[in-house]
Design a protein around this motif. Structure first.
Motif, PDB file in Angstrom:
ATOM      1  N   ASP A   1      -7.032   4.823 -17.572  1.00 44.79           N
ATOM      2  CA  ASP A   1      -5.583   4.725 -17.820  1.00 44.79           C
ATOM      3  C   ASP A   1      -5.227   5.003 -19.278  1.00 44.79           C
ATOM      4  N   ARG A   2      -6.211   4.979 -20.166  1.00 42.32           N
ATOM      5  CA  ARG A   2      -5.934   5.244 -21.583  1.00 42.32           C
ATOM      6  C   ARG A   2      -6.542   6.574 -22.060  1.00 42.32           C
TER       7      ARG A   2
ATOM      8  N   THR B   1       2.188   1.856 -29.168  1.00 40.78           N
ATOM      9  CA  THR B   1       2.013   0.708 -30.056  1.00 40.78           C
ATOM     10  C   THR B   1       1.318   1.141 -31.333  1.00 40.78           C
TER      11      THR B   1
ATOM     12  N   ILE C   1      -7.266   3.047 -30.119  1.00 40.32           N
ATOM     13  CA  ILE C   1      -6.561   2.645 -28.905  1.00 40.32           C
ATOM     14  C   ILE C   1      -7.021   1.257 -28.464  1.00 40.32           C
TER      15      ILE C   1
ATOM     16  N   ASP D   1      -2.253   0.714 -26.857  1.00 36.97           N
ATOM     17  CA  ASP D   1      -1.877   2.015 -26.317  1.00 36.97           C
ATOM     18  C   ASP D   1      -1.315   2.875 -27.439  1.00 36.97           C
ATOM     19  N   LEU D   2      -1.030   4.130 -27.105  1.00 42.80           N
ATOM     20  CA  LEU D   2      -0.674   5.103 -28.132  1.00 42.80           C
ATOM     21  C   LEU D   2       0.647   4.756 -28.816  1.00 42.80           C
TER      22      LEU D   2
ATOM     23  N   ASP E   1      -4.249   8.874 -23.950  1.00 46.20           N
ATOM     24  CA  ASP E   1      -3.960   8.431 -25.317  1.00 46.20           C
ATOM     25  C   ASP E   1      -5.052   8.913 -26.268  1.00 46.20           C
TER      26      ASP E   1
ATOM     27  N   GLN F   1      -8.512  11.323 -16.288  1.00 44.64           N
ATOM     28  CA  GLN F   1      -7.409  10.350 -16.320  1.00 44.64           C
ATOM     29  C   GLN F   1      -6.972   9.944 -14.909  1.00 44.64           C
TER      30      GLN F   1
ATOM     31  N   LYS G   1       0.070  14.549 -26.241  1.00 44.08           N
ATOM     32  CA  LYS G   1      -0.021  13.694 -25.062  1.00 44.08           C
ATOM     33  C   LYS G   1       0.649  14.356 -23.864  1.00 44.08           C
TER      34      LYS G   1
END
Length: 929
Positions: free
Chosen positions: A179-180, A218, A210, A215-216, A183, A148, A246
């Motif tokens: 960046d994800r 949402t 995802i 994103d998570l 998630d 990450q 997370k």
DNA sequence: GCCCTCACG
DNA sequence: GACGTACGTGAGGGCT
């Protein structure tokens, strides 16, 4: 330097290094006190390699090794079961943790750990700080939890694969950008760290979700929109658990640090501190290596175990300058008297080449105690170019015949032991001069009996491992490549230092290994399966086998024509000309240009064009089919019909292979220069190459081979009643297996069914897997797995045997054959994919090894058994022996040799199944087999 | 010198 | 849920 733009920070994941080192190495202990140090040794080696690799223009300006401090961290307050199912570190690893910190400091690299935080948190904080200050960060780790952090200014480097992990690699693994990653991890969870995630959702599904929702948060907010009812409910029910997950996987930049980036500046190691640490740890090889690189003197390293000390008290250091060449009769006589008094001598011959059948004897070295060694130069010549291509013999050498005449009584004296390293070589050289060395000892074979599976057994390697001594490399004397000279052209002083050292080292190795044989219970193996092979193989190799060059020449021409024709067709089909022999070019034609299915493979990213792949493509396309034909012929031509004639010895007119006794891990022999154990037989065209292996006139070739020897051994060692009975009754074993598995009668069996049973029988010996069998038989994987399940149901003893073998290997670090041969299994306690290979090797080794032991026993008895017959043993091909026999004695030879082979296990082992030997004869090997 | 491919048991 | 997958060898050719 102040940390800022242009600075390069390396962050090494220390804990990962430790565990990798621990699992990669056998459990070493410090010799002086038994302290476990295997992980420290591996860790230090890795650090040293790392430092050695960082010399270029992009070397780091700042670096640190980061460790985990304790198992309890702030994450346990978020989720009490975090990492709860992780087993405690092994007993013998625990005391090594502080030592790895000491090692880091000894290498003068910043060593960092913080109470209550994991290494990952510190790495994250440092990476953020360094990036924000404008520097570049490389995290040396392959831990997915750190991925990450990858992004602008931050990359990872997998230290094992030496592969950079950037955003693309992260995306490849997680299906989303760096960046994800958290998630995806939050959804997928992690069984190793006990991060719960969402049940039933793995990385694939998580990435898909995802990517769909962005994103998570949402995703969780809009979970009700998910189409799959089960998945929808999971996300709704476990939303809180996912959010906790997370927080567990997320690394933030705010871990408090009580030091500055500037303090991590790279410093040169302090030679004294580093060498002191390494020598205290008793890492001899690394100490020497580091000392050499830093231009410092290596401190003495304690080494000897108590039993070694008893065997060899106070050995002087190995010092090549202390030897004197023997150049006159008086000195030689003194050496001979010394040898007679002691009853042993270490001996080494120097020659002009590696082929014992052609090389000329150049000198002989002797040693009678550590540090006491000499070289007797006999055939050295002036080095430079000479007038008429005639070499000028150097002054100051004794006469070869005189020296050999003086040494012969000693070398053949049954009361004097001749000690050598790979003595088969010297035995053959001297045999060509009418000397038959006996009795003998061989340090290479001692090491093989003790250490098969752990390392190889060349002298340089043994000297470095067991004597802490780096031998003078032969390249220093004769060079390499085109400008290489022969040993005869080496000047006498240099030759003396090198050669006497070899004898000295050999003697010391003998003293080192001799007491270990009984300690490790391999004396019988060494005495009955290793040592006696030297004269037996020596004679076989010197006998050689006759080859009909005309037959090969004709075949070669025919192959050349056929290849040219196929090449034209292939180029036509491809629409362009290319090198059919280049897998790279072929791959591009097949997959890029023609667009056939079949993806990239391997770490090089090249297309695979192996026979497997081409066979699948050949169903629908002509080009791959032609390439397969071309490949087969090309192989036969280059490896056999063209190469074999170049091995025919000018003097004997025959081909003389060389067998490695200590080459294979399992006890098998290996044949080289040329390899006569892989002469074609499976294809009809290939089989015809055997027609060129012919008997001398008035003779026949006779081939005797064990029938199903490995399966018979399996039936015996695993104690499988059904299999044993079938072998006793002489039933077709594959048909019997098929009958048991599929409930069909043996009579009138479908050949396809038998074929499948045969594949399973072989697979079992190799440590079968559903995948492997499915590929071998080209059947669906589930079907293959069902076969295997049925097989184990019908023969449950096999499963039990396999489990027991693996358990033994894990406990002992080695497995043994029926005859006591020890095969070490380093890596059996590894985890991950490598462990599978080690397990299969451990399962296979006792079976393959016992078969190798049995044929060795037969070979050792053979010369005496056939001494009154006009016959010679020429070749061994793992389960086959090839003889050359006068026409009139064929039947008698077969009777005698078969008897020896079928009873070779006895009296050491009484097998519960019969061994059966099939025989064939003919004027060539194709007829005989 | 490494990789791919393929010959054998 | 993913990984990589039958055991043991040696040699030749392509490619860097």
């Amino acid at each position: 330097m102040t940390f800022g733009k242009g600075a390069r920070l390396h962050l090494i994941d220390g804990s990962a290094y430790i565990f990798r080192a621990y699992h990669a190495l056998p459990p070493l202990t410090r010799k002086s006190d038994g302290l476990p140090v295997g992980a420290v040794a591996g860790f230090s080696n890795m650090l040293w390699k790392y430092i050695s690799d960082q010399q270029g223009g992009d070397a780091p300006t700042h670096a640190a090794v980061i460790f985990d401090h304790s198992s309890k961290t702030f994450r346990n307050e978020i989720y009490s079961d975090y990492k709860a199912n992780r087993p405690p570190p092994p007993e013998d690893l625990r005391p090594q943790f502080p030592l790895t910190r000491d090692a880091t400091r000894a290498f003068n690299i910043a060593c960092i750990e913080t109470e209550g935080y994991e290494a990952d948190d510190i790495i994250a904080a440092l990476a953020c700080q360094a990036r924000d200050a404008g520097g570049e960060v490389t995290i040396i780790s392959s831990d997915k939890d750190l991925m990450q952090l990858v992004g602008d200014g931050v990359t990872m480097l997998d230290p094992m694969k030496n592969k950079v992990i950037g955003p693309d690699e992260v995306a490849e693994k997680f299906g989303v950008g760096p960046d994800r990653v958290v998630d995806v991890q939050a959804l997928a969870g992690d069984s190793v760290d006990n991060v719960p995630g969402a049940p039933g959702i793995g990385i694939k599904t998580a990435a898909q979700l995802i990517n769909e929702y962005g994103d998570l948060e949402t995703l969780l907010a809009r979970a009700g929109e998910i189409k799959q009812p089960k998945r929808r409910q999971t996300l709704i029910d476990h939303a809180e658990q996912i959010r906790i997950s997370k927080r567990l996987v997320e690394l933030d930049c705010d871990t408090p640090l009580d030091f500055t980036l500037d303090s991590l500046e790279v410093k040169e190691p302090d030679a004294t501190a580093l060498l002191t640490f390494l020598s205290e740890m008793e890492f001899r090889t690394l100490t020497n290596r580091v000392a050499e690189k830093l231009g410092a003197e290596a401190p003495a390293v304690a080494s000897a175990t108590p039993s070694e000390v008893a065997a060899a008290p106070e050995q002087p250091a190995i010092d090549a300058s202390s030897y004197r060449n023997t150049v006159d009769r008086a000195a030689l006589d003194q050496w001979i008297a010394d040898i007679r008094e002691r009853g042993y001598v270490a001996i080494d011959t120097e020659t002009t080449g590696l082929d014992e059948m052609q090389a000329d004897l150049v000198g002989i070295s002797l040693a009678t105690e550590p540090g006491k060694a000499t070289y007797i130069p006999l055939g050295h010549v002036a080095g430079g170019d000479d007038l008429f291509g005639q070499s000028q013999r150097l002054e100051g050498q004794m006469d070869l015949d005189e020296v050999l005449a003086a040494l012969k009584p000693v070398l053949e004296d049954p009361a004097i032991l001749k000690i050598g390293q790979n003595l088969k070589y010297d035995w053959k050289i001297l045999r060509r001069h009418g000397i038959t060395m006996t009795p003998i000892a061989d340090t290479m074979l001692m090491s093989y009996a003790l250490n098969a599976g752990t390392h190889n057994h060349g002298m340089d390697e043994l000297a470095e491992r067991y004597l802490g001594h780096k031998c003078i490399p032969i390249k220093d004397l004769i060079g390499s490549g085109k400008s290489q000279i022969t040993f005869a052209q080496v000047d006498l002083d240099k030759a003396g230092a090198y050669a006497a050292e070899d004898a000295d080292v050999t003697l010391r190795l003998y003293q080192h290994f001799a007491p270990m044989l009984p300690d490790q219970r391999v004396t019988t193996v060494y005495e009955t399966l290793e040592r006696p092979m030297v004269p037996v193989l020596g004679q076989m190799e010197m006998a050689g086998i006759r080859i009909d060059g005309d037959v090969l020449k004709r075949m070669s021409n025919a192959f050349a024509q056929k290849m040219a024709q196929l090449e034209d067709e292939i180029h036509e089909l491809a629409g362009q000309s290319f090198n059919v022999g280049s897998p790279k070019q072929l791959g591009e034609i097949l997959f890029d240009k023609m667009g056939l299915p079949g993806g990239k493979q391997g770490k090089t990213g090249a297309y695979s064009t192996s026979a497997d792949v081409l066979e699948d493509l050949a169903v629908d396309h002509d080009l791959p089919a032609r390439v397969l034909d071309w490949r087969q012929i090309s192989k036969l031509k280059s490896t056999y019909t063209d190469a074999l004639p170049t091995y025919v010895n000018k003097d004997t007119g025959r081909v003389h292979t060389s067998y490695s006794i200590a080459g294979a891990q399992t006890g098998r022999l290996a044949s080289t220069d040329p390899n006569l154990q892989n002469i074609p037989i499976r294809s009809e065209e290939g089989r015809r190459i055997r027609e060129a292996f012919v008997a001398a006139s008035g003779h026949k070739l006779v081939s005797l081979d064990y029938s199903q020897i490995e399966l018979r051994i399996l039936a015996h060692v695993a104690d499988i009643p059904a299999l044993k009975q079938a072998f006793r009754d002489g039933i077709d074993i594959h048909a019997m297996t098929a009958s048991q598995m599929f409930n069909v009668p043996v009579e009138g069996m479908d050949p396809m069914i038998r074929r499948q049973a045969k594949a399973i029988n072989f697979g079992v010996i190799y440590g079968i897997s559903g995948f492997g069998l499915s590929r071998n038989l080209r059947i669906p994987r589930a079907e293959a797995q069902a076969f295997i399940d049925t097989y184990f149901e019908r023969f449950p003893e096999i499963r039990a045997y396999m489990d027991q073998t693996v358990a033994d290997a894990k406990r002992d670090g080695f497995v043994r054959t029926l005859f006591g041969r020890r095969i070490n299994t380093p890596g059996i306690n590894q985890s991950g994919p490598a462990a599978g290979g080690a397990r299969r090797a451990a399962i296979n080794a006792p079976i393959q090894g016992a078969a190798a032991d049995i044929i060795r026993r037969a070979m050792i008895r053979m010369p005496d058994a056939i001494r009154n017959l006009p016959a010679q043993m020429l070749l061994q091909v793992h389960d086959e022996l090839v003889f050359e026999v006068e026409d009139g004695a064929v039947d008698e030879l077969i009777a005698v040799a078969r008897d020896i082979m079928e009873n070779a296990a006895e009296p050491a082992v009484k097998l519960s199944v019969p061994l059966v030997v099939d025989a064939g004869q003919g004027v060539n090997w194709a007829e005989a087999h």
